[in-house]
Design a protein around this motif. Structure first.
Motif, PDB file in Angstrom:
ATOM      1  N   ASP A 234     -64.821  23.838  60.455  1.00  0.00           N
ATOM      2  CA  ASP A 234     -63.827  23.110  61.240  1.00  0.00           C
ATOM      3  C   ASP A 234     -64.178  23.036  62.724  1.00  0.00           C
ATOM      4  O   ASP A 234     -63.969  22.015  63.367  1.00  0.00           O
ATOM      5  CB  ASP A 234     -62.452  23.762  61.052  1.00  0.00           C
ATOM      6  CG  ASP A 234     -61.332  22.935  61.657  1.00  0.00           C
ATOM      7  OD1 ASP A 234     -61.321  21.706  61.440  1.00  0.00           O
ATOM      8  OD2 ASP A 234     -60.478  23.521  62.350  1.00  0.00           O
ATOM      9  N   HIS A 235     -64.688  24.132  63.277  1.00  0.00           N
ATOM     10  CA  HIS A 235     -64.884  24.210  64.726  1.00  0.00           C
ATOM     11  C   HIS A 235     -66.339  24.057  65.177  1.00  0.00           C
ATOM     12  O   HIS A 235     -66.586  23.768  66.343  1.00  0.00           O
ATOM     13  CB  HIS A 235     -64.343  25.539  65.261  1.00  0.00           C
ATOM     14  CG  HIS A 235     -62.856  25.639  65.170  1.00  0.00           C
ATOM     15  ND1 HIS A 235     -62.025  25.174  66.156  1.00  0.00           N
ATOM     16  CD2 HIS A 235     -62.050  26.140  64.203  1.00  0.00           C
ATOM     17  CE1 HIS A 235     -60.771  25.385  65.808  1.00  0.00           C
ATOM     18  NE2 HIS A 235     -60.766  25.969  64.623  1.00  0.00           N
ATOM     19  N   LEU A 236     -67.267  24.300  64.291  1.00  0.00           N
ATOM     20  CA  LEU A 236     -68.666  24.294  64.704  1.00  0.00           C
ATOM     21  C   LEU A 236     -69.488  23.219  64.007  1.00  0.00           C
ATOM     22  O   LEU A 236     -70.708  23.213  64.110  1.00  0.00           O
ATOM     23  CB  LEU A 236     -69.284  25.677  64.452  1.00  0.00           C
ATOM     24  CG  LEU A 236     -68.530  26.858  65.060  1.00  0.00           C
ATOM     25  CD1 LEU A 236     -69.161  28.166  64.634  1.00  0.00           C
ATOM     26  CD2 LEU A 236     -68.455  26.754  66.566  1.00  0.00           C
ATOM     27  N   GLY A 237     -68.818  22.327  63.317  1.00  0.00           N
ATOM     28  CA  GLY A 237     -69.517  21.304  62.564  1.00  0.00           C
ATOM     29  C   GLY A 237     -69.921  20.088  63.377  1.00  0.00           C
ATOM     30  O   GLY A 237     -70.435  19.122  62.842  1.00  0.00           O
TER      31      GLY A 237
ATOM     32  N   THR B 185     -71.104  18.634  67.652  1.00  0.00           N
ATOM     33  CA  THR B 185     -71.717  19.043  68.921  1.00  0.00           C
ATOM     34  C   THR B 185     -70.672  19.348  69.979  1.00  0.00           C
ATOM     35  O   THR B 185     -71.010  19.756  71.083  1.00  0.00           O
ATOM     36  CB  THR B 185     -72.657  17.939  69.442  1.00  0.00           C
ATOM     37  OG1 THR B 185     -71.907  16.729  69.593  1.00  0.00           O
ATOM     38  CG2 THR B 185     -73.819  17.728  68.482  1.00  0.00           C
ATOM     39  N   ASP B 186     -69.391  19.182  69.633  1.00  0.00           N
ATOM     40  CA  ASP B 186     -68.294  19.428  70.571  1.00  0.00           C
ATOM     41  C   ASP B 186     -67.778  20.860  70.418  1.00  0.00           C
ATOM     42  O   ASP B 186     -66.657  21.090  69.973  1.00  0.00           O
ATOM     43  CB  ASP B 186     -67.174  18.415  70.335  1.00  0.00           C
ATOM     44  CG  ASP B 186     -66.069  18.518  71.359  1.00  0.00           C
ATOM     45  OD1 ASP B 186     -66.345  18.947  72.494  1.00  0.00           O
ATOM     46  OD2 ASP B 186     -64.917  18.174  71.022  1.00  0.00           O
ATOM     47  N   VAL B 187     -68.613  21.833  70.759  1.00  0.00           N
ATOM     48  CA  VAL B 187     -68.251  23.254  70.672  1.00  0.00           C
ATOM     49  C   VAL B 187     -67.989  23.750  72.087  1.00  0.00           C
ATOM     50  O   VAL B 187     -68.776  23.516  72.997  1.00  0.00           O
ATOM     51  CB  VAL B 187     -69.392  24.070  70.021  1.00  0.00           C
ATOM     52  CG1 VAL B 187     -69.050  25.541  69.985  1.00  0.00           C
ATOM     53  CG2 VAL B 187     -69.681  23.547  68.622  1.00  0.00           C
ATOM     54  N   ASN B 188     -66.842  24.434  72.246  1.00  0.00           N
ATOM     55  CA  ASN B 188     -66.502  24.936  73.571  1.00  0.00           C
ATOM     56  C   ASN B 188     -66.507  26.462  73.589  1.00  0.00           C
ATOM     57  O   ASN B 188     -66.676  27.114  72.556  1.00  0.00           O
ATOM     58  CB  ASN B 188     -65.154  24.367  74.041  1.00  0.00           C
ATOM     59  CG  ASN B 188     -64.025  24.718  73.100  1.00  0.00           C
ATOM     60  OD1 ASN B 188     -63.923  25.847  72.647  1.00  0.00           O
ATOM     61  ND2 ASN B 188     -63.170  23.757  72.804  1.00  0.00           N
ATOM     62  N   LEU B 189     -66.316  27.033  74.753  1.00  0.00           N
ATOM     63  CA  LEU B 189     -66.343  28.484  74.920  1.00  0.00           C
ATOM     64  C   LEU B 189     -65.256  29.162  74.098  1.00  0.00           C
ATOM     65  O   LEU B 189     -65.476  30.249  73.550  1.00  0.00           O
ATOM     66  CB  LEU B 189     -66.212  28.846  76.397  1.00  0.00           C
ATOM     67  CG  LEU B 189     -66.341  30.316  76.759  1.00  0.00           C
ATOM     68  CD1 LEU B 189     -67.688  30.879  76.291  1.00  0.00           C
ATOM     69  CD2 LEU B 189     -66.177  30.515  78.262  1.00  0.00           C
TER      70      LEU B 189
ATOM     71  N   ASP C  27     -66.072  31.002  57.055  1.00  0.00           N
ATOM     72  CA  ASP C  27     -66.715  29.775  56.596  1.00  0.00           C
ATOM     73  C   ASP C  27     -65.882  28.547  56.968  1.00  0.00           C
ATOM     74  O   ASP C  27     -66.408  27.558  57.488  1.00  0.00           O
ATOM     75  CB  ASP C  27     -66.929  29.845  55.083  1.00  0.00           C
ATOM     76  CG  ASP C  27     -67.748  28.686  54.548  1.00  0.00           C
ATOM     77  OD1 ASP C  27     -68.704  28.267  55.218  1.00  0.00           O
ATOM     78  OD2 ASP C  27     -67.414  28.212  53.452  1.00  0.00           O
ATOM     79  N   LEU C  28     -64.579  28.618  56.728  1.00  0.00           N
ATOM     80  CA  LEU C  28     -63.702  27.495  57.057  1.00  0.00           C
ATOM     81  C   LEU C  28     -63.649  27.250  58.560  1.00  0.00           C
ATOM     82  O   LEU C  28     -63.648  26.101  59.014  1.00  0.00           O
ATOM     83  CB  LEU C  28     -62.301  27.746  56.503  1.00  0.00           C
ATOM     84  CG  LEU C  28     -62.180  27.744  54.985  1.00  0.00           C
ATOM     85  CD1 LEU C  28     -60.774  28.153  54.554  1.00  0.00           C
ATOM     86  CD2 LEU C  28     -62.548  26.390  54.409  1.00  0.00           C
ATOM     87  N   PHE C  29     -63.606  28.332  59.338  1.00  0.00           N
ATOM     88  CA  PHE C  29     -63.607  28.200  60.792  1.00  0.00           C
ATOM     89  C   PHE C  29     -64.884  27.512  61.255  1.00  0.00           C
ATOM     90  O   PHE C  29     -64.850  26.601  62.081  1.00  0.00           O
ATOM     91  CB  PHE C  29     -63.484  29.567  61.468  1.00  0.00           C
ATOM     92  CG  PHE C  29     -63.540  29.484  62.969  1.00  0.00           C
ATOM     93  CD1 PHE C  29     -62.397  29.254  63.706  1.00  0.00           C
ATOM     94  CD2 PHE C  29     -64.746  29.625  63.647  1.00  0.00           C
ATOM     95  CE1 PHE C  29     -62.448  29.163  65.091  1.00  0.00           C
ATOM     96  CE2 PHE C  29     -64.818  29.527  65.030  1.00  0.00           C
ATOM     97  CZ  PHE C  29     -63.655  29.295  65.755  1.00  0.00           C
ATOM     98  N   ALA C  30     -66.007  27.946  60.716  1.00  0.00           N
ATOM     99  CA  ALA C  30     -67.290  27.366  61.113  1.00  0.00           C
ATOM    100  C   ALA C  30     -67.342  25.878  60.774  1.00  0.00           C
ATOM    101  O   ALA C  30     -67.792  25.071  61.585  1.00  0.00           O
ATOM    102  CB  ALA C  30     -68.439  28.119  60.439  1.00  0.00           C
TER     103      ALA C  30
END
Length: 70
Positions: free
Chosen positions: A26-29, A31-35, A21-24
């Motif tokens: 922090d990292h997916l919140g 539009t700047d999501v990378n591979l 949940d925390l990862f999501a």
């Protein structure tokens, strides 16, 4: 495996879900999501899946009286 071990496994699984949940957040919140983010997410999900399946097997074995050491 005894009941304490099962409780510890369940806590680990719960903590892993919290980490996901925390990862999501922090990292997916955004539009700047990378591979790299996507690959990390896939690894986390795969790990939690294995933990859940292992815990399920241990619970079933404990309930059936066939857990390790019995």
């Amino acid at each position: 495996m005894d009941n304490i071990d099962l409780i510890l496994e369940a806590q680990d699984l719960s903590n892993a879900a919290l980490g996901l949940d925390l990862f999501a957040l922090d990292h997916l919140g955004s539009t700047d999501v990378n591979l790299e983010d996507i690959n990390a997410l896939r690894g986390i999900v795969a790990s939690i899946k294995i933990m859940a399946e292992t815990h399920m097997d241990h619970v079933v074995n404990q309930l059936e009286g066939t857990a390790d050491g019995k």
